[in-house]
Motif scaffolding. Structure first.
Motif, PDB file in Angstrom:
ATOM      1  N   UNK A  97      -5.925  -9.923  -5.151  1.00  0.00           N
ATOM      2  CA  UNK A  97      -6.508  -9.521  -6.433  1.00  0.00           C
ATOM      3  C   UNK A  97      -6.866  -8.041  -6.354  1.00  0.00           C
ATOM      4  N   UNK A  98      -5.963  -7.229  -6.844  1.00  0.00           N
ATOM      5  CA  UNK A  98      -6.203  -5.780  -6.897  1.00  0.00           C
ATOM      6  C   UNK A  98      -6.196  -5.336  -8.363  1.00  0.00           C
ATOM      7  N   UNK A  99      -6.733  -6.195  -9.204  1.00  0.00           N
ATOM      8  CA  UNK A  99      -6.777  -5.907 -10.634  1.00  0.00           C
ATOM      9  C   UNK A  99      -7.754  -4.778 -10.942  1.00  0.00           C
ATOM     10  N   UNK A 100      -7.434  -4.031 -11.997  1.00  0.00           N
ATOM     11  CA  UNK A 100      -8.312  -2.987 -12.547  1.00  0.00           C
ATOM     12  C   UNK A 100      -8.761  -1.950 -11.523  1.00  0.00           C
ATOM     13  N   UNK A 101      -7.883  -1.597 -10.600  1.00  0.00           N
ATOM     14  CA  UNK A 101      -8.205  -0.563  -9.601  1.00  0.00           C
ATOM     15  C   UNK A 101      -7.561   0.776  -9.921  1.00  0.00           C
ATOM     16  N   UNK A 102      -6.931   0.892 -11.103  1.00  0.00           N
ATOM     17  CA  UNK A 102      -6.259   2.113 -11.543  1.00  0.00           C
ATOM     18  C   UNK A 102      -5.142   2.537 -10.592  1.00  0.00           C
ATOM     19  N   UNK A 103      -4.444   1.560 -10.037  1.00  0.00           N
ATOM     20  CA  UNK A 103      -3.364   1.833  -9.101  1.00  0.00           C
ATOM     21  C   UNK A 103      -2.067   2.110  -9.858  1.00  0.00           C
ATOM     22  N   UNK A 104      -1.271   3.024  -9.327  1.00  0.00           N
ATOM     23  CA  UNK A 104       0.049   3.351  -9.867  1.00  0.00           C
ATOM     24  C   UNK A 104       1.053   3.122  -8.756  1.00  0.00           C
ATOM     25  N   UNK A 105       2.202   2.556  -9.112  1.00  0.00           N
ATOM     26  CA  UNK A 105       3.245   2.376  -8.113  1.00  0.00           C
ATOM     27  C   UNK A 105       4.191   1.259  -8.474  1.00  0.00           C
ATOM     28  N   UNK A 106       4.867   0.737  -7.476  1.00  0.00           N
ATOM     29  CA  UNK A 106       5.832  -0.346  -7.659  1.00  0.00           C
ATOM     30  C   UNK A 106       5.472  -1.496  -6.727  1.00  0.00           C
ATOM     31  N   UNK A 107       6.018  -2.648  -7.036  1.00  0.00           N
ATOM     32  CA  UNK A 107       5.791  -3.838  -6.217  1.00  0.00           C
ATOM     33  C   UNK A 107       6.997  -4.016  -5.296  1.00  0.00           C
ATOM     34  N   UNK A 130      -1.397 -18.091  -3.058  1.00  0.00           N
ATOM     35  CA  UNK A 130      -1.637 -19.049  -4.135  1.00  0.00           C
ATOM     36  C   UNK A 130      -1.888 -18.311  -5.447  1.00  0.00           C
ATOM     37  N   UNK A 131      -2.524 -17.148  -5.367  1.00  0.00           N
ATOM     38  CA  UNK A 131      -2.908 -16.410  -6.570  1.00  0.00           C
ATOM     39  C   UNK A 131      -2.597 -14.931  -6.397  1.00  0.00           C
ATOM     40  N   UNK A 132      -1.945 -14.363  -7.411  1.00  0.00           N
ATOM     41  CA  UNK A 132      -1.606 -12.938  -7.427  1.00  0.00           C
ATOM     42  C   UNK A 132      -2.138 -12.345  -8.718  1.00  0.00           C
ATOM     43  N   UNK A 133      -3.055 -11.389  -8.608  1.00  0.00           N
ATOM     44  CA  UNK A 133      -3.627 -10.741  -9.780  1.00  0.00           C
ATOM     45  C   UNK A 133      -3.569  -9.236  -9.582  1.00  0.00           C
ATOM     46  N   UNK A 134      -2.675  -8.611 -10.330  1.00  0.00           N
ATOM     47  CA  UNK A 134      -2.526  -7.156 -10.265  1.00  0.00           C
ATOM     48  C   UNK A 134      -2.690  -6.551 -11.663  1.00  0.00           C
ATOM     49  N   UNK A 135      -3.371  -7.269 -12.556  1.00  0.00           N
ATOM     50  CA  UNK A 135      -3.470  -6.816 -13.936  1.00  0.00           C
ATOM     51  C   UNK A 135      -4.283  -5.531 -14.072  1.00  0.00           C
ATOM     52  N   UNK A 136      -4.073  -4.865 -15.217  1.00  0.00           N
ATOM     53  CA  UNK A 136      -4.795  -3.645 -15.583  1.00  0.00           C
ATOM     54  C   UNK A 136      -4.671  -2.533 -14.550  1.00  0.00           C
ATOM     55  N   UNK A 137      -3.459  -2.301 -14.097  1.00  0.00           N
ATOM     56  CA  UNK A 137      -3.107  -1.150 -13.275  1.00  0.00           C
ATOM     57  C   UNK A 137      -1.940  -0.466 -13.970  1.00  0.00           C
ATOM     58  N   UNK A 138      -1.207   0.351 -13.260  1.00  0.00           N
ATOM     59  CA  UNK A 138      -0.028   0.977 -13.842  1.00  0.00           C
ATOM     60  C   UNK A 138       1.164   0.782 -12.913  1.00  0.00           C
ATOM     61  N   UNK A 139       1.441  -0.466 -12.573  1.00  0.00           N
ATOM     62  CA  UNK A 139       2.640  -0.763 -11.795  1.00  0.00           C
ATOM     63  C   UNK A 139       3.835  -0.708 -12.736  1.00  0.00           C
ATOM     64  N   UNK A 140       4.981  -0.299 -12.208  1.00  0.00           N
ATOM     65  CA  UNK A 140       6.182  -0.167 -13.026  1.00  0.00           C
ATOM     66  C   UNK A 140       7.364  -0.795 -12.298  1.00  0.00           C
ATOM     67  N   UNK A 141       8.478  -0.872 -12.995  1.00  0.00           N
ATOM     68  CA  UNK A 141       9.689  -1.446 -12.425  1.00  0.00           C
ATOM     69  C   UNK A 141       9.834  -2.902 -12.829  1.00  0.00           C
ATOM     70  N   UNK A 154       0.836  -1.212   0.000  1.00  0.00           N
ATOM     71  CA  UNK A 154       0.000   0.000   0.000  1.00  0.00           C
ATOM     72  C   UNK A 154       0.869   1.259   0.000  1.00  0.00           C
ATOM     73  N   UNK A 155       1.960   1.241   0.767  1.00  0.00           N
ATOM     74  CA  UNK A 155       2.838   2.416   0.830  1.00  0.00           C
ATOM     75  C   UNK A 155       3.608   2.643  -0.468  1.00  0.00           C
ATOM     76  N   UNK A 156       3.728   1.606  -1.311  1.00  0.00           N
ATOM     77  CA  UNK A 156       4.414   1.731  -2.607  1.00  0.00           C
ATOM     78  C   UNK A 156       3.455   2.144  -3.723  1.00  0.00           C
ATOM     79  N   UNK A 157       2.197   2.334  -3.406  1.00  0.00           N
ATOM     80  CA  UNK A 157       1.228   2.772  -4.392  1.00  0.00           C
ATOM     81  C   UNK A 157       1.167   4.294  -4.343  1.00  0.00           C
ATOM     82  N   UNK A 158       1.584   4.909  -5.442  1.00  0.00           N
ATOM     83  CA  UNK A 158       1.674   6.367  -5.486  1.00  0.00           C
ATOM     84  C   UNK A 158       0.355   7.027  -5.873  1.00  0.00           C
TER      85      UNK A 158
END
Length: 148
Positions: free
Chosen positions: A79-89, A100-111, A40-44
């Protein structure tokens, strides 16, 4: 004979102390909460304030996008997909040892996708499409025993 008994007693105490301090490093739901709060703190940018409003109490198993194992109360899906989040992992996601499952698709994560994700031995699926990641795909993910 007295010195050897003293030595054995001291050795037993040291072993107990080592065992006790080792138990303190076992991952728990608090470890999961800490990893999620670092994410959460890495989400700008969270333009809909979804995480800002919801990821604040200590009941992380009720947070939006989080699924927990009911028996162990550990995070099994993120699953935080399609939440319009920007940041880094952050590398701390590698501490979600029951994930077991990681879904972060359709955001704007970078790095880069982090090598720490390959430590998630229970991970079966990951969806990171629709982001701005750079670097190579982690080949080490293919070595995970349950990964599809």
């Amino acid at each position: 004979m007295g010195r050897s008994c003293d030595f054995l007693f001291a050795l037993a105490i040291l072993m107990l102390l080592h065992h006790h301090t080792s138990l303190a490093t076992v991952p728990t739901i608090s470890t999961d909460e800490a990893a999620l709060l670092v994410l959460k703190s890495h989400i700008s940018s969270d333009p809909n304030n979804i995480l800002a409003r919801n990821w604040s109490s200590s009941a992380q198993c009720s947070w939006i996008g989080i699924t927990c194992n009911s028996r162990r109360n550990r995070v099994t899906a993120l699953d935080i997909s399609s939440m319009q989040l920007h940041g880094t992992i952050p590398p701390h996601l590698g501490n979600l040892s029951f994930l077991v499952s990681l879904n972060i698709n359709n955001n704007t994560f970078r790095g880069d996708l982090l090598e720490e994700l390959a430590h998630l031995q229970r991970l079966k699926s990951i969806d990171v499409t629709g982001n701005n990641f750079t670097g190579a795909i982690l080949l080490s993910l293919s070595l995970l025993p349950n990964f599809r």
